[in-house]
Design an enzyme around this catalytic site. Structure first.
Site, PDB file in Angstrom:
ATOM      1  N   HIS A   1       0.835  -1.192   0.000  1.00 36.19           N
ATOM      2  CA  HIS A   1       0.000   0.000   0.000  1.00 36.19           C
ATOM      3  C   HIS A   1       0.867   1.237   0.000  1.00 36.19           C
ATOM      4  O   HIS A   1       1.969   1.223   0.566  1.00 36.19           O
ATOM      5  CB  HIS A   1      -0.922   0.021   1.234  1.00 36.19           C
TER       6      HIS A   1
ATOM      7  N   GLU B   1      -7.912  -4.860  -0.728  1.00 37.08           N
ATOM      8  CA  GLU B   1      -8.417  -5.684  -1.825  1.00 37.08           C
ATOM      9  C   GLU B   1      -8.353  -7.182  -1.519  1.00 37.08           C
ATOM     10  O   GLU B   1      -9.108  -7.960  -2.080  1.00 37.08           O
ATOM     11  CB  GLU B   1      -7.596  -5.418  -3.106  1.00 37.08           C
TER      12      GLU B   1
HETATM   13  N1  COA Z   1       4.109  -7.308  -5.007  1.00 39.40           N
HETATM   14  C1  COA Z   1       5.432  -7.310  -5.271  1.00 39.40           C
HETATM   15  N2  COA Z   1       6.230  -6.240  -5.078  1.00 39.40           N
HETATM   16  C2  COA Z   1       5.656  -5.118  -4.638  1.00 39.40           C
HETATM   17  C3  COA Z   1       4.281  -5.055  -4.358  1.00 39.40           C
HETATM   18  C4  COA Z   1       3.502  -6.203  -4.553  1.00 39.40           C
HETATM   19  N3  COA Z   1       2.192  -6.219  -4.313  1.00 39.40           N
HETATM   20  N4  COA Z   1       3.983  -3.807  -3.933  1.00 39.40           N
HETATM   21  C5  COA Z   1       5.129  -3.110  -3.948  1.00 39.40           C
HETATM   22  N5  COA Z   1       6.131  -3.895  -4.380  1.00 39.40           N
HETATM   23  C6  COA Z   1       7.535  -3.528  -4.505  1.00 39.40           C
HETATM   24  C7  COA Z   1       7.776  -2.726  -5.785  1.00 39.40           C
HETATM   25  O1  COA Z   1       8.086  -3.572  -6.861  1.00 39.40           O
HETATM   26  C8  COA Z   1       8.902  -1.824  -5.374  1.00 39.40           C
HETATM   27  O2  COA Z   1      10.086  -2.568  -5.453  1.00 39.40           O
HETATM   28  P1  COA Z   1      11.485  -1.869  -5.933  1.00 39.40           P
HETATM   29  O3  COA Z   1      11.736  -0.763  -4.928  1.00 39.40           O
HETATM   30  O4  COA Z   1      12.455  -2.984  -5.885  1.00 39.40           O
HETATM   31  O5  COA Z   1      11.192  -1.340  -7.311  1.00 39.40           O
HETATM   32  C9  COA Z   1       8.627  -1.546  -3.897  1.00 39.40           C
HETATM   33  O6  COA Z   1       7.848  -2.652  -3.431  1.00 39.40           O
HETATM   34  C10 COA Z   1       7.879  -0.254  -3.653  1.00 39.40           C
HETATM   35  O7  COA Z   1       6.759  -0.241  -4.516  1.00 39.40           O
HETATM   36  P2  COA Z   1       6.128   1.088  -5.104  1.00 39.40           P
HETATM   37  O8  COA Z   1       5.440   0.747  -6.390  1.00 39.40           O
HETATM   38  O9  COA Z   1       7.157   2.162  -5.149  1.00 39.40           O
HETATM   39  O10 COA Z   1       5.092   1.433  -3.981  1.00 39.40           O
HETATM   40  P3  COA Z   1       3.798   2.301  -4.178  1.00 39.40           P
HETATM   41  O11 COA Z   1       3.486   2.941  -2.874  1.00 39.40           O
HETATM   42  O12 COA Z   1       3.943   3.190  -5.346  1.00 39.40           O
HETATM   43  O13 COA Z   1       2.713   1.174  -4.545  1.00 39.40           O
HETATM   44  C11 COA Z   1       0.847  -0.212  -4.576  1.00 39.40           C
HETATM   45  C12 COA Z   1       1.620   0.839  -3.777  1.00 39.40           C
HETATM   46  C13 COA Z   1      -0.466  -0.517  -3.880  1.00 39.40           C
HETATM   47  C14 COA Z   1       0.536   0.324  -5.970  1.00 39.40           C
HETATM   48  C15 COA Z   1       1.708  -1.501  -4.692  1.00 39.40           C
HETATM   49  O14 COA Z   1       1.976  -2.005  -3.395  1.00 39.40           O
HETATM   50  C16 COA Z   1       1.056  -2.564  -5.564  1.00 39.40           C
HETATM   51  O15 COA Z   1       1.241  -2.538  -6.774  1.00 39.40           O
HETATM   52  N6  COA Z   1       0.309  -3.524  -4.961  1.00 39.40           N
HETATM   53  C17 COA Z   1      -0.373  -4.559  -5.753  1.00 39.40           C
HETATM   54  C18 COA Z   1      -1.655  -4.034  -6.353  1.00 39.40           C
HETATM   55  C19 COA Z   1      -2.741  -3.839  -5.324  1.00 39.40           C
HETATM   56  O16 COA Z   1      -2.954  -4.658  -4.454  1.00 39.40           O
HETATM   57  N7  COA Z   1      -3.441  -2.731  -5.463  1.00 39.40           N
HETATM   58  C20 COA Z   1      -4.499  -2.340  -4.536  1.00 39.40           C
HETATM   59  C21 COA Z   1      -4.040  -1.217  -3.676  1.00 39.40           C
HETATM   60  S1  COA Z   1      -5.170  -0.847  -2.391  1.00 39.40           S
END
Ligand code: COA
Length: 374
Positions: free
Chosen positions: A253, A319
């Site tokens: 998140h 989710e």
């Molecule tokens: N699975 C695998 N790796 C994940 C991950 C996941 N669900 N969520 C984050 N990461 C990793 C990223 O690849 C990134 O790795 P890196 O630093 O090596 O590139 C790191 O964790 C940070 O991720 P980032 O995308 O910068 O965090 P964010 O705050 O922008 O993203 C979300 C938040 C929710 C978009 C992200 O956690 C995600 O994509 N989750 C899966 C989709 C989901 O469940 N969405 C519903 C959200 S309520």
């Protein structure tokens, strides 16, 4: 540079951060504390709110906070809005029957003639989601029932069991997702509202943002993951996903560094639903089996992600258990994101009102990295 300020102008050197930690609005509507795992909606913790307010009451409170105007007749107005929206279903058939339920919703609200004010849009969403699903199944749409509440009416219009425990479980879901600070779809709605555009356009922008898998599009894939790991070791399956460069849906998140508090609310709703369904032992057993499997997969995913990202806690988000809860209610997985929209629309509308009252256009800056004139 302050943590909550963006450097503006062509000379800014800050890296794009997805606006992480950037404060772009003030709101009275909801607050998220990502370190402590707290969610406050309309002044009450979400866990407590679901026990003493239904979706209509929470919507009324959110709109009252945004507009400073009491909303005494919201329940009746919302029921009238559902009835008015249903009258437009025949004219919207081709939009409603589009194969993708979110596309159908977007098209239908854009074309609807039943009213373009906040409550008309809020009332229209469950009607259009349910009618669209029935049409896609080759079945006639079911009219809303006067006197029912939003959650119960949605289940009824889908042709699903809508007894008190199930209606309560869906109501808990809608209340819990009704608002969540400045999430991507709410931000999209506020940006459009800030231009002086209308409610339908603001909600359409929010729907577009919600559709994405990084925001509201994850619960369908969560269920796919639970299915895919039923007959196999979850850890091995999750490792393959990561190796293929895919994210684990329902995990991680932007704000929470602990487990999403909404996951606990949904687990509790599921545990309460199960004994209430004693008359249907097969359904009740299926819910408990799914919940147990979801917990296994969650623990595997949490462990694996902790190994890969020791400095970044990636725990279950809203989710993950949305998928389990909505499945238990019989809602098809293709409708998980539209059902999320039905609940979150309450927050969108309140944020639109709040934004309008600021009179301020949201227009951030970009750092130019393109070619310079010769
Ligand atoms: N699975 C695998 N790796 C994940 C991950 C996941 N669900 N969520 C984050 N990461 C990793 C990223 O690849 C990134 O790795 P890196 O630093 O090596 O590139 C790191 O964790 C940070 O991720 P980032 O995308 O910068 O965090 P964010 O705050 O922008 O993203 C979300 C938040 C929710 C978009 C992200 O956690 C995600 O994509 N989750 C899966 C989709 C989901 O469940 N969405 C519903 C959200 S309520």
């Amino acid at each position: 540079m302050e943590n909550n300020e963006l450097q503006v102008g062509t000379r800014a050197t800050s890296k794009p951060s997805g606006l992480e930690g950037v404060v772009v609005a003030e709101t009275k509507l909801s607050h998220v504390d990502g370190e402590r795992g707290e969610l406050i909606i309309a002044g009450t913790h979400a866990e407590a709110l679901v026990d003493h307010a239904d979706f209509e009451a929470v919507t009324a409170r959110l709109l009252e906070l945004a507009t400073s105007a009491p909303q005494p007749n919201l329940r009746t107005q919302l029921a009238q809005a559902r009835a008015a929206a249903f009258a437009t279903v025949p004219a919207l058939r081709d939009s409603l029957a589009l194969p993708d339920a979110m596309d159908a919703l977007l098209a239908a609200i854009a074309r609807a003639r039943s009213g373009r004010d906040a409550l008309s849009v809020l009332g229209a969403l469950p009607v259009y989601v349910a009618a669209g699903e029935r049409l896609r199944q080759g079945l006639p749409p079911i009219a809303p029932t006067p006197g029912l509440r939003h959650a119960e009416d949605f289940l009824t219009m889908l042709g699903l069991p809508a007894d008190a425990p199930r209606a309560k479980a869906l109501d808990v879901y809608l209340v819990t997702v009704s608002d969540h600070s400045l999430n991507a779809s709410t931000f999209a709605a506020r940006v459009v509202a800030s231009t002086g555009s209308d409610v339908v356009s603001s909600v359409a922008a929010a729907l577009g943002a919600l559709k994405g898998p990084l925001h509201g599009g994850a619960p369908g894939p969560v269920l796919d993951m639970l299915d895919a790991t039923l007959a196999t070791d979850p850890r091995a399956w999750l490792e393959r996903e990561i190796a293929a460069g895919r994210r684990i849906m329902g995990m991680g998140h932007r704000i929470y560094r602990v487990r999403d508090p909404r996951a606990y609310v949904f687990e509790r709703a599921l545990s309460r639903l199960e004994p209430e369904m004693a008359a249907d032992p097969r359904a009740s057993q299926a819910i408990m089996a799914r919940l147990a499997h979801a917990r296994r997969v969650e623990h595997s995913a949490e462990k694996l992600l902790a190994e890969r990202h020791p400095d970044r806690p990636l725990r279950a988000n809203v989710e993950f258990y949305t998928a389990v809860l909505l499945e238990a209610l019989g809602i098809p997985r293709t409708l998980f994101t539209p059902t999320f929209a039905i609940g979150r629309c309450a927050g969108w509308l309140a944020h639109i009102e709040e934004q309008r009252r600021t009179g301020k256009l949201i227009r951030p800056a970009a750092r130019y990295i393109g070619p310079l004139p010769a």
